[in-house]
Design a protein around this motif. Structure first.
Motif, PDB file in Angstrom:
ATOM      1  N   ASN A   1       0.821  -1.219   0.000  1.00 26.85           N
ATOM      2  CA  ASN A   1       0.000   0.000   0.000  1.00 26.85           C
ATOM      3  C   ASN A   1       0.854   1.268   0.000  1.00 26.85           C
ATOM      4  OD1 ASN A   1       0.982  -0.070   2.590  1.00 26.85           O
ATOM      5  ND2 ASN A   1      -1.017   0.007   3.609  1.00 26.85           N
ATOM      6  N   CYS A   2       2.144   1.101  -0.336  1.00 29.70           N
ATOM      7  CA  CYS A   2       3.054   2.249  -0.312  1.00 29.70           C
ATOM      8  C   CYS A   2       4.175   2.044  -1.329  1.00 29.70           C
ATOM      9  CB  CYS A   2       3.632   2.399   1.103  1.00 29.70           C
ATOM     10  SG  CYS A   2       4.850   3.708   1.269  1.00 29.70           S
ATOM     11  N   LEU A   3       4.469   3.075  -2.109  1.00 28.32           N
ATOM     12  CA  LEU A   3       5.599   3.057  -3.039  1.00 28.32           C
ATOM     13  C   LEU A   3       6.646   4.035  -2.537  1.00 28.32           C
ATOM     14  CD1 LEU A   3       3.730   3.263  -6.504  1.00 28.32           C
ATOM     15  CD2 LEU A   3       4.396   1.208  -5.227  1.00 28.32           C
ATOM     16  N   LEU A   4       7.871   3.547  -2.321  1.00 28.91           N
ATOM     17  CA  LEU A   4       8.971   4.414  -1.893  1.00 28.91           C
ATOM     18  C   LEU A   4       9.974   4.556  -3.029  1.00 28.91           C
ATOM     19  CD1 LEU A   4       9.665   3.247   1.792  1.00 28.91           C
ATOM     20  CD2 LEU A   4       8.208   5.105   0.983  1.00 28.91           C
ATOM     21  N   LEU A   5      10.276   5.798  -3.373  1.00 29.81           N
ATOM     22  CA  LEU A   5      11.228   6.099  -4.446  1.00 29.81           C
ATOM     23  C   LEU A   5      12.504   6.646  -3.829  1.00 29.81           C
ATOM     24  CD1 LEU A   5      12.027   6.704  -7.422  1.00 29.81           C
ATOM     25  CD2 LEU A   5      10.773   8.845  -7.214  1.00 29.81           C
ATOM     26  N   GLY A   6      13.630   5.967  -4.078  1.00 30.67           N
ATOM     27  CA  GLY A   6      14.916   6.421  -3.556  1.00 30.67           C
ATOM     28  C   GLY A   6      15.812   6.898  -4.673  1.00 30.67           C
ATOM     29  N   SER A   7      17.117   6.922  -4.392  1.00 33.05           N
ATOM     30  CA  SER A   7      18.075   7.394  -5.398  1.00 33.05           C
ATOM     31  C   SER A   7      18.700   6.228  -6.173  1.00 33.05           C
ATOM     32  CB  SER A   7      19.177   8.229  -4.732  1.00 33.05           C
ATOM     33  OG  SER A   7      19.880   7.446  -3.781  1.00 33.05           O
ATOM     34  N   ILE A   8      18.131   5.038  -6.018  1.00 33.29           N
ATOM     35  CA  ILE A   8      18.625   3.871  -6.755  1.00 33.29           C
ATOM     36  C   ILE A   8      18.085   3.942  -8.181  1.00 33.29           C
ATOM     37  CG2 ILE A   8      18.800   1.361  -6.785  1.00 33.29           C
ATOM     38  CD1 ILE A   8      19.958   2.746  -4.251  1.00 33.29           C
ATOM     39  N   ALA A   9      18.980   3.938  -9.143  1.00 31.44           N
ATOM     40  CA  ALA A   9      18.580   4.123 -10.545  1.00 31.44           C
ATOM     41  C   ALA A   9      18.460   2.782 -11.259  1.00 31.44           C
ATOM     42  CB  ALA A   9      19.600   5.000 -11.263  1.00 31.44           C
ATOM     43  N   ILE A  10      17.573   2.748 -12.248  1.00 31.80           N
ATOM     44  CA  ILE A  10      17.507   1.591 -13.139  1.00 31.80           C
ATOM     45  C   ILE A  10      18.813   1.561 -13.949  1.00 31.80           C
ATOM     46  CG2 ILE A  10      16.270   0.574 -15.102  1.00 31.80           C
ATOM     47  CD1 ILE A  10      13.785   2.149 -14.100  1.00 31.80           C
ATOM     48  N   PRO A  11      19.474   0.405 -14.062  1.00 31.30           N
ATOM     49  CA  PRO A  11      20.729   0.341 -14.831  1.00 31.30           C
ATOM     50  C   PRO A  11      20.564   0.904 -16.246  1.00 31.30           C
ATOM     51  CG  PRO A  11      20.368  -1.712 -13.657  1.00 31.30           C
ATOM     52  CD  PRO A  11      19.120  -0.896 -13.465  1.00 31.30           C
ATOM     53  N   ASN A  12      21.558   1.668 -16.687  1.00 34.49           N
ATOM     54  CA  ASN A  12      21.500   2.311 -18.011  1.00 34.49           C
ATOM     55  C   ASN A  12      21.206   1.326 -19.140  1.00 34.49           C
ATOM     56  OD1 ASN A  12      21.974   4.806 -16.976  1.00 34.49           O
ATOM     57  ND2 ASN A  12      24.158   4.854 -17.467  1.00 34.49           N
ATOM     58  N   CYS A  13      21.781   0.115 -19.024  1.00 31.94           N
ATOM     59  CA  CYS A  13      21.640  -0.840 -20.128  1.00 31.94           C
ATOM     60  C   CYS A  13      20.184  -1.225 -20.361  1.00 31.94           C
ATOM     61  CB  CYS A  13      22.492  -2.083 -19.870  1.00 31.94           C
ATOM     62  SG  CYS A  13      22.078  -2.943 -18.337  1.00 31.94           S
ATOM     63  N   VAL A  14      19.346  -1.155 -19.303  1.00 33.59           N
ATOM     64  CA  VAL A  14      17.924  -1.487 -19.457  1.00 33.59           C
ATOM     65  C   VAL A  14      17.253  -0.474 -20.376  1.00 33.59           C
ATOM     66  CG1 VAL A  14      15.711  -1.661 -18.240  1.00 33.59           C
ATOM     67  CG2 VAL A  14      17.765  -2.653 -17.232  1.00 33.59           C
ATOM     68  N   LEU A  15      17.616   0.807 -20.216  1.00 39.60           N
ATOM     69  CA  LEU A  15      16.995   1.865 -21.007  1.00 39.60           C
ATOM     70  C   LEU A  15      17.626   1.976 -22.396  1.00 39.60           C
ATOM     71  CD1 LEU A  15      16.774   4.528 -18.167  1.00 39.60           C
ATOM     72  CD2 LEU A  15      14.922   3.107 -19.023  1.00 39.60           C
ATOM     73  N   VAL A  16      18.957   1.887 -22.447  1.00 42.14           N
ATOM     74  CA  VAL A  16      19.658   2.082 -23.725  1.00 42.14           C
ATOM     75  C   VAL A  16      19.499   0.868 -24.641  1.00 42.14           C
ATOM     76  CG1 VAL A  16      21.933   2.453 -24.773  1.00 42.14           C
ATOM     77  CG2 VAL A  16      21.310   3.669 -22.685  1.00 42.14           C
ATOM     78  N   GLY A  17      19.405  -0.320 -24.035  1.00 42.81           N
ATOM     79  CA  GLY A  17      19.388  -1.547 -24.830  1.00 42.81           C
ATOM     80  C   GLY A  17      18.003  -2.052 -25.170  1.00 42.81           C
ATOM     81  N   GLN A  18      16.997  -1.171 -25.219  1.00 45.17           N
ATOM     82  CA  GLN A  18      15.643  -1.615 -25.553  1.00 45.17           C
ATOM     83  C   GLN A  18      15.583  -2.012 -27.039  1.00 45.17           C
ATOM     84  OE1 GLN A  18      12.409   0.921 -23.819  1.00 45.17           O
ATOM     85  NE2 GLN A  18      14.116   2.128 -23.041  1.00 45.17           N
ATOM     86  N   GLN A  19      15.057  -3.204 -27.276  1.00 42.12           N
ATOM     87  CA  GLN A  19      14.986  -3.709 -28.657  1.00 42.12           C
ATOM     88  C   GLN A  19      13.686  -3.257 -29.324  1.00 42.12           C
ATOM     89  OE1 GLN A  19      15.161  -7.856 -27.868  1.00 42.12           O
ATOM     90  NE2 GLN A  19      17.144  -7.716 -26.821  1.00 42.12           N
ATOM     91  N   GLY A  20      13.730  -3.198 -30.626  1.00 45.08           N
ATOM     92  CA  GLY A  20      12.519  -2.933 -31.397  1.00 45.08           C
ATOM     93  C   GLY A  20      12.051  -1.490 -31.344  1.00 45.08           C
ATOM     94  N   ILE A  21      12.926  -0.578 -30.899  1.00 40.65           N
ATOM     95  CA  ILE A  21      12.553   0.837 -30.826  1.00 40.65           C
ATOM     96  C   ILE A  21      13.070   1.537 -32.077  1.00 40.65           C
ATOM     97  CG2 ILE A  21      12.873   3.012 -29.564  1.00 40.65           C
ATOM     98  CD1 ILE A  21      11.225   1.121 -27.973  1.00 40.65           C
ATOM     99  N   GLU A  22      12.201   2.243 -32.757  1.00 43.13           N
ATOM    100  CA  GLU A  22      12.636   3.035 -33.910  1.00 43.13           C
ATOM    101  C   GLU A  22      12.674   4.501 -33.524  1.00 43.13           C
ATOM    102  OE1 GLU A  22      10.252   2.253 -37.331  1.00 43.13           O
ATOM    103  OE2 GLU A  22      10.485   0.074 -37.194  1.00 43.13           O
ATOM    104  N   GLY A  23      13.721   5.188 -33.956  1.00 42.71           N
ATOM    105  CA  GLY A  23      13.854   6.606 -33.601  1.00 42.71           C
ATOM    106  C   GLY A  23      14.439   6.761 -32.210  1.00 42.71           C
ATOM    107  N   GLU A  24      14.040   7.803 -31.516  1.00 34.72           N
ATOM    108  CA  GLU A  24      14.612   8.089 -30.194  1.00 34.72           C
ATOM    109  C   GLU A  24      14.140   7.064 -29.163  1.00 34.72           C
ATOM    110  OE1 GLU A  24      14.385  12.043 -28.697  1.00 34.72           O
ATOM    111  OE2 GLU A  24      14.605  12.969 -30.658  1.00 34.72           O
ATOM    112  N   ILE A  25      15.063   6.706 -28.261  1.00 39.88           N
ATOM    113  CA  ILE A  25      14.724   5.767 -27.196  1.00 39.88           C
ATOM    114  C   ILE A  25      14.017   6.539 -26.072  1.00 39.88           C
ATOM    115  CG2 ILE A  25      15.655   4.112 -25.533  1.00 39.88           C
ATOM    116  CD1 ILE A  25      18.115   3.869 -27.309  1.00 39.88           C
TER     117      ILE A  25
END
Length: 312
Positions: A277-301
């Motif tokens: 019943n609670c979402l806590l957001l900290g300073s832990i980031a999603i690893p860059n490779c998850v965002l940069v390495g998205q497959q099947g994206i055309e144009g800007e990621i």
């Protein structure tokens, strides 16, 4: 111990999401978290406490606080070759030293004058202080140069942290060996704004910017004892960071402002998600490779930019 932690992750019996890789900004909350987690230890099995590597300045004082708080039976102290900054953490040293948030026991006047050796200090007959630490110190002093020398440790810890997150996200994939699906191909849970409370742990965010902060973020899925009640459609914002159970983690992969829904990807099983019943957001980031390495994206990621002004 059997290998890199990301290869054999297990669900802990008790977990709190601290939300930062260092506790320097809020040592009081760190101690509150340790107390909360330690309170569920039933002493039916031995407990190994792995303290952090911050042992200079306030870090050493915080370590003394922790020793007082947890009352270990043994302390294994691994020193660094030819480094005199950290004293042996004997029961006497811990007893008399002030911590960051706790006070040390006052020495008698003869001890303050330096009469006798502190290591051989004994309580007068019949006056033993039961609050005094009774641990046994096992002192390891490596004889080779550069043992424990600082250097690439911070880089390595960042890589290991990313590997832990990736290992955790691996549970979203099918157990069958085959194609690894990118995150945007997985179906998220839909969570109404008014079903969960929201808190950004590590910094102040204006309420009108909170959804920008939460979108595409790593969050702790937590359970606060209070029932989340909201007269409106939400969002529900907490004014203080709770110390509460964390049941797992997820990625807010989208925020639907029209339908007032969070879209959350998480491997936490549905029976546990019902308790969240609670979402806590900290300073832990999603690893860059998850965002940069998205497959099947055309144009800007999505969520990725190279055109960024660092002087802002």
């Amino acid at each position: 111990l059997p290998g890199p932690p990301f290869t054999h992750q297990q669900m802990p019996r008790k977990m709190v999401y601290y939300g930062q890789t260092s506790c320097e900004q809020d040592t009081e909350r760190y101690l509150d978290v340790v107390k909360y987690v330690f309170s569920c230890y039933k002493k039916e099995v031995p407990l190994v406490i792995n303290t952090m590597g911050w042992v200079k300045g306030e870090g050493l004082l915080l370590l003394i606080d922790l020793i007082r708080l947890l009352s270990p039976s043994h302390i294994v102290q691994m020193d660094i070759y030819d480094w005199k900054a950290m004293p042996p953490l004997t029961p006497e040293h811990v007893h008399f030293s002030a911590g960051l948030h706790t006070k040390g026991k006052q020495q008698s006047k003869c001890k303050q004058l330096g009469v006798g050796d502190m290591e051989s200090w004994k309580y007068p007959e019949g006056e033993e202080d039961m609050s005094a630490p009774q641990h046994k110190l096992l002192y390891v002093n490596p004889e080779f140069p550069r043992a424990g020398a600082a250097g690439e440790a911070r880089v390595h810890s960042g890589i290991l942290q990313d590997m832990s997150i990736l290992g955790y996200l691996g549970h979203l994939q099918s157990p069958d060996i085959g194609v690894v699906l990118p995150l945007h191909s997985l179906v998220p849970y839909q969570v109404p704004f008014n079903a969960v409370a929201l808190r950004v742990i590590h910094t102040d965010v204006a309420p009108n910017n909170i959804m920008y902060a939460v979108n595409a973020s790593w969050v702790g899925l937590c359970c606060i004892p209070e029932e989340v009640r909201c007269q409106t459609d939400g969002p529900v914002l907490l004014t203080q960071t709770p110390v509460c159970d964390c049941l797992g983690f997820g990625i807010v992969r989208g925020v639907d402002m029209e339908k007032k829904l969070y879209h959350i990807l998480t491997p936490v099983p549905p029976e546990n998600l019902r308790l969240v019943n609670c979402l806590l957001l900290g300073s832990i980031a999603i690893p860059n490779c998850v965002l940069v390495g998205q497959q099947g994206i055309e144009g800007e990621i999505p969520y990725v930019t190279s055109d960024y002004n660092y002087s802002i």
